[in-house]
Design an enzyme around this catalytic site. Structure first.
Site, PDB file in Angstrom:
ATOM      1  N   ASP A 157       0.808  -1.218   0.000  1.00  0.00           N
ATOM      2  CA  ASP A 157       0.000   0.000   0.000  1.00  0.00           C
ATOM      3  C   ASP A 157       0.845   1.272   0.000  1.00  0.00           C
ATOM      4  OD1 ASP A 157       0.962  -0.403   2.581  1.00  0.00           O
ATOM      5  OD2 ASP A 157      -0.996  -0.811   3.445  1.00  0.00           O
ATOM      6  N   ASN A 205      -7.720  -3.414  14.103  1.00  0.00           N
ATOM      7  CA  ASN A 205      -9.099  -3.726  13.677  1.00  0.00           C
ATOM      8  C   ASN A 205      -9.137  -4.853  12.641  1.00  0.00           C
ATOM      9  OD1 ASN A 205      -8.154  -2.476  11.383  1.00  0.00           O
ATOM     10  ND2 ASN A 205      -9.607  -0.780  11.400  1.00  0.00           N
ATOM     11  N   HIS A 214      -7.277  -5.045   9.903  1.00  0.00           N
ATOM     12  CA  HIS A 214      -6.998  -4.710   8.510  1.00  0.00           C
ATOM     13  C   HIS A 214      -5.686  -5.341   8.043  1.00  0.00           C
ATOM     14  CE1 HIS A 214      -4.969  -0.712   9.820  1.00  0.00           C
ATOM     15  NE2 HIS A 214      -4.029  -1.367   9.176  1.00  0.00           N
ATOM     16  N   GLU A 233      -9.723  -2.061   5.062  1.00  0.00           N
ATOM     17  CA  GLU A 233     -10.413  -1.826   6.322  1.00  0.00           C
ATOM     18  C   GLU A 233     -11.600  -2.786   6.477  1.00  0.00           C
ATOM     19  OE1 GLU A 233      -9.070  -0.048   8.441  1.00  0.00           O
ATOM     20  OE2 GLU A 233      -8.429   1.927   7.750  1.00  0.00           O
TER      21      GLU A 233
HETATM   22  C1  GLP Z   1      -0.726   0.040   8.696  1.00  0.00           C
HETATM   23  C2  GLP Z   1      -0.308  -0.593   7.354  1.00  0.00           C
HETATM   24  C3  GLP Z   1      -0.390  -2.088   7.405  1.00  0.00           C
HETATM   25  C4  GLP Z   1       0.269  -2.551   8.689  1.00  0.00           C
HETATM   26  C5  GLP Z   1      -0.610  -2.164   9.850  1.00  0.00           C
HETATM   27  C6  GLP Z   1       0.030  -2.435  11.192  1.00  0.00           C
HETATM   28  O1  GLP Z   1      -1.807   0.884   8.622  1.00  0.00           O
HETATM   29  N1  GLP Z   1      -1.020  -0.125   6.216  1.00  0.00           N
HETATM   30  O2  GLP Z   1       0.221  -2.651   6.250  1.00  0.00           O
HETATM   31  O3  GLP Z   1       0.420  -3.948   8.694  1.00  0.00           O
HETATM   32  O4  GLP Z   1      -1.071  -0.833   9.749  1.00  0.00           O
HETATM   33  O5  GLP Z   1       1.036  -1.513  11.477  1.00  0.00           O
HETATM   34  P1  GLP Z   1       2.091  -1.729  12.628  1.00  0.00           P
HETATM   35  O6  GLP Z   1       2.988  -2.820  12.173  1.00  0.00           O
HETATM   36  O7  GLP Z   1       2.810  -0.410  12.739  1.00  0.00           O
HETATM   37  O8  GLP Z   1       1.335  -2.084  13.840  1.00  0.00           O
END
Ligand code: GLP
Length: 247
Positions: A67, A136, A138, A143
């Site tokens: 992303d 959540n 995702h 989402e």
């Molecule tokens: C973000 C990214 C995801 C990631 C997730 C968790 O919003 N778009 O690809 O896996 O949230 O992030 P983190 O590893 O900082 O907890």
């Protein structure tokens, strides 16, 4: 789903790096799906260290990130392109033109989603996809409520996700409201998926993933239908599961 529970973040990262490095050095041309966020940071460090020690090049690899934020260019320190260059690509021998992220600055974002899908298809699709998980549920920026049959698309980020990521920005207002993300179907087409779950903040998501059903309102739950998922979770994330507490 093959589940490995490890002591802590460091051990999770070591296992993930070792697993990925094995795939990356199998010699075959391969396409890797990569993730950003705090979770895979140490995994990238460890792959870099190992590749440096082995004088390993990765010219046979193409990478595709999950992303990218809309409206941030590659020089913006919060863009995922910047993150990937700084934390990984600048430190390994992998031609930059073989590293792909959606372009969040494209004049037509819908068009950019199609272009990204085509580019991925041309490399033969994902051999292995590295994933984190949002609290959540995702995956990428898919989402809750995203169709399981979605392909790469533009998303409006939820308040919860924007708040979770606000720690990197000067203010909540500076957090982009939109992003481009690989779709759930796109992710599910990867031949192999490695899901990393670390820290107490992810404990609820871990519990729901394993004890709940497959449900579009918890995007990661679809991974239970994938034939080749390796889930590596640390103790903080996996202590509570289905109402039971593990030591
Ligand atoms: C973000 C990214 C995801 C990631 C997730 C968790 O919003 N778009 O690809 O896996 O949230 O992030 P983190 O590893 O900082 O907890």
């Amino acid at each position: 789903m093959n589940i490995i529970r490890v002591k802590d973040y460091e051990e999770m990262s070591r296992q993930a790096a070792a697993h990925l490095y094995k795939r990356m050095t199998a010699g075959k041309r391969m396409t890797m799906g990569l993730a950003t966020g705090a979770t895979p940071e140490r995994t990238y460090d460890l792959i870099i260290e190992k590749a440096e020690g082995d004088n390993q090049s990765f010219h046979h690899i193409h990478t595709f990130n999950l992303d990218e934020y809309a409206g941030l260019d590659s020089s913006d320190t919060n863009s995922y392109r910047y993150y990937m260059n700084q934390r990984f690509f600048n430190h390994i021998d992998l031609p930059k033109e073989q590293t792909h992220l959606p372009n969040g600055m494209a004049p037509d974002l819908e068009e950019e989603c199609h272009r990204y899908e085509d580019e991925l298809k041309q490399t033969g699709g994902l051999d292995v996809q590295l994933l984190g998980i949002g609290s959540n549920g995702h995956i990428g920026f898919n989402e809750p409520g995203t169709s399981f049959s979605s392909r790469t698309h533009v998303v409006a980020l939820t308040k919860e996700t924007r708040e979770a990521n606000a720690r990197y920005f000067t203010s909540m207002n500076a957090v982009p409201k939109h992003a481009i993300t690989m779709g759930i179907e796109t992710i599910m087409e990867a031949k192999e998926i490695i899901l990393l779950v670390s820290g107490e903040a992810k404990a609820e998501a871990y519990d729901r993933l394993l004890s709940g059903g497959v449900d579009e309102f918890f995007p990661a739950s679809i991974l239970k239908k994938h034939p080749n998922v390796l889930l590596i979770a640390d103790e903080a994330a996996s202590r509570t599961y289905a109402g039971r507490t593990f030591s």
